[in-house]
Design an enzyme around this catalytic site. Sequence first.
Site, PDB file in Angstrom:
ATOM      1  N   LYS A  67       0.581  -0.953  -0.080  1.00  0.00           N
ATOM      2  CA  LYS A  67       0.274   0.202   0.096  1.00  0.00           C
ATOM      3  C   LYS A  67       0.478   1.079   0.379  1.00  0.00           C
ATOM      4  O   LYS A  67       0.680   2.625  -0.908  1.00  0.00           O
ATOM      5  CB  LYS A  67      -1.127   0.045   1.565  1.00  0.00           C
ATOM      6  CG  LYS A  67      -1.445   1.654   1.984  1.00  0.00           C
ATOM      7  CD  LYS A  67      -3.080   1.456   2.707  1.00  0.00           C
ATOM      8  CE  LYS A  67      -1.732   1.537   4.253  1.00  0.00           C
ATOM      9  NZ  LYS A  67      -1.025   2.595   4.343  1.00  0.00           N
ATOM     10  N   ASN A  68       2.261   1.269   0.898  1.00  0.00           N
ATOM     11  CA  ASN A  68       2.903   2.304   0.945  1.00  0.00           C
ATOM     12  C   ASN A  68       3.350   3.146  -0.300  1.00  0.00           C
ATOM     13  O   ASN A  68       4.223   3.819  -0.238  1.00  0.00           O
ATOM     14  CB  ASN A  68       3.257   2.800   2.639  1.00  0.00           C
ATOM     15  CG  ASN A  68       2.675   2.698   3.162  1.00  0.00           C
ATOM     16  OD1 ASN A  68       1.112   3.163   3.416  1.00  0.00           O
ATOM     17  ND2 ASN A  68       2.735   2.363   4.792  1.00  0.00           N
ATOM     18  N   CYS A 109      -3.593  12.944  13.445  1.00  0.00           N
ATOM     19  CA  CYS A 109      -4.979  11.776  13.162  1.00  0.00           C
ATOM     20  C   CYS A 109      -4.820  10.485  14.314  1.00  0.00           C
ATOM     21  O   CYS A 109      -3.999  11.344  15.080  1.00  0.00           O
ATOM     22  CB  CYS A 109      -4.400  11.044  12.050  1.00  0.00           C
ATOM     23  SG  CYS A 109      -2.780  10.161  12.196  1.00  0.00           S
ATOM     24  N   ARG A 119       1.943  14.449  13.879  1.00  0.00           N
ATOM     25  CA  ARG A 119       2.401  14.004  12.223  1.00  0.00           C
ATOM     26  C   ARG A 119       1.915  15.008  11.621  1.00  0.00           C
ATOM     27  O   ARG A 119       1.374  15.858   9.787  1.00  0.00           O
ATOM     28  CB  ARG A 119       0.908  13.064  11.625  1.00  0.00           C
ATOM     29  CG  ARG A 119       1.391  11.230  12.240  1.00  0.00           C
ATOM     30  CD  ARG A 119       0.032  10.630  11.408  1.00  0.00           C
ATOM     31  NE  ARG A 119       0.758  10.023  10.521  1.00  0.00           N
ATOM     32  CZ  ARG A 119       0.685   9.175   9.376  1.00  0.00           C
ATOM     33  NH1 ARG A 119      -0.456   8.349  10.157  1.00  0.00           N
ATOM     34  NH2 ARG A 119       1.122   8.575   8.911  1.00  0.00           N
ATOM     35  N   ASP A 164       4.935   0.050  11.895  1.00  0.00           N
ATOM     36  CA  ASP A 164       3.969  -0.382  10.874  1.00  0.00           C
ATOM     37  C   ASP A 164       3.886  -1.246  11.861  1.00  0.00           C
ATOM     38  O   ASP A 164       2.580  -2.331  11.380  1.00  0.00           O
ATOM     39  CB  ASP A 164       3.998  -0.070  10.397  1.00  0.00           C
ATOM     40  CG  ASP A 164       2.971   1.308   9.641  1.00  0.00           C
ATOM     41  OD1 ASP A 164       3.441   1.676  10.888  1.00  0.00           O
ATOM     42  OD2 ASP A 164       3.774   2.089   7.986  1.00  0.00           O
ATOM     43  N   ARG A 199      -8.583  -0.532   4.677  1.00  0.00           N
ATOM     44  CA  ARG A 199      -7.636   0.626   4.543  1.00  0.00           C
ATOM     45  C   ARG A 199      -5.769  -0.667   4.012  1.00  0.00           C
ATOM     46  O   ARG A 199      -5.877   0.543   2.741  1.00  0.00           O
ATOM     47  CB  ARG A 199      -7.089   1.693   5.432  1.00  0.00           C
ATOM     48  CG  ARG A 199      -8.648   2.611   6.187  1.00  0.00           C
ATOM     49  CD  ARG A 199      -7.818   3.731   6.349  1.00  0.00           C
ATOM     50  NE  ARG A 199      -7.010   4.042   6.062  1.00  0.00           N
ATOM     51  CZ  ARG A 199      -6.379   5.019   7.069  1.00  0.00           C
ATOM     52  NH1 ARG A 199      -6.189   5.638   7.599  1.00  0.00           N
ATOM     53  NH2 ARG A 199      -4.523   5.719   5.789  1.00  0.00           N
TER      54      ARG A 199
END
Length: 417
Positions: A22-23, A117, A122, A305, A397
């Site tokens: 995803k990233n 968030c 951030r 993560d 997500r």
Amino acid sequence: MDRFRIEGPNRLAGTVRASGAKNAALPALAASLLTDEPLELVGLPRVRDIMTMRKLLDHLGVDSEQEGDSLRLVATDRASTDDAPYELVKTMRASILVLGPLVARLGHARVSLPGGCAIGVRPIDQHLACLEALGAEVELEHGYVTARAERLVGASFRFSTPTVTGTENMLMAAVLAHGTTVLENCAREPEVVDLARLLTGMGAKIDGAGNESIVIEGVESLAGTRHTVIPDRIEGGTYLIGAAITGGDILLEGADAADLAPLLEKLAENGCEIEELAAGIQLRRQGELKPRDTVTAPHPGFPTDLQAQYMALMTQAEGGSTICETIFENRFQHVSELTRMGADIQVEGSYARIHGPSRLSSASVMATDLRASACLVLAGLVAHGETQVDRIYHLDRGYERMELKLQSLGARVERLE
Ligand code: EPU
């Protein structure tokens, strides 16, 4: 709202394949703004953040069409829109990745500030400072960043902290700048390296991606190309931890062991048997789980993560361990839910002290962000009885149909709609 029902305890065994990262996919999608030729991206994960980025790109005049395994993106004649509105940006912070490409290509951009968030404040000050160093006039007004530059001009810039999307954003700004840009204290994550590989395929001149210092020689224009994104090391790592926590035996196909090295080293110390095979990474755990202390750090350190998932694992280790979270100030929100399931965890500032092994029992739990959700699913796999994990939209997500992958490994998990 969807939730997962997990019947535990489970043991994961079998073969699972990591989806595209995803990233790495998110900046690759944003790179479509840098050219008017078609860009073909192969192996994008089918997750919600990718849909969100496609929606934003559509708004900015980039059409995208799925053709089998690849997504074809083309900037249409509407592609002079420079405005990324709050309604689109608020649902995904990575939307800020359109800022660099828009200014580089159009000379102007107006992008909503992403705001804080669940995991921390951030800020994006480093993205903006670098853009200013490249000659853009940057203003913050009414919750929007407005940036303008007739053409960006190469410069030297040192990030005050290594930032992943900051490095990616500024790589995409600098590739079309006039002259040479030297970026220092860059993020070294594999996703940054993958973006540099894509941009190079488009005709950019980039040297040093994966190191602290990256040198970019600006070019006049970029072409289309075809690019396959790297496998998702965080998704793959989550399944490896799943095998470790359940005393399982899995083959993670298509994974890159070098990208996963910080986790693999830790899991080996925890007592897992790990083999790097041509087909992927085999992980098996038979003996007891040994506790280990962990500190999250920018790559090649232990990834933030995977911190939540690793904490679920440490609740099952024979003894005490600590986890220090150094990247985000509020990334222990899974702790209270793990505690409700019977884990013994104390938090003091950025430290969590975990005493294992705990016999986890089923409960209804709720996640507040993507990786915290994954942590709770892993805990649910070893808990006795029926665990319900609520707010699975966080998980969707970033994890492609996690319940199907877990089922294929023998877990009793189902999605309740
Ligand atoms: N930071 C600043 N100023 C900036 C930018 C960052 O102070 O201008 C600070 C942040 O507050 C944080 C640290 O620098 O303390 C690192 O943040 P970074 O910018 O690297 O994070 P990011 O680029 O916003 C990406 C991933 C995150 C992952 C982090 C760290 C994407 C789309 N997101 O975020 O992924 O946690 O790097 O590795 O690539 C996830 O997938 O669950 C996720 C949150």
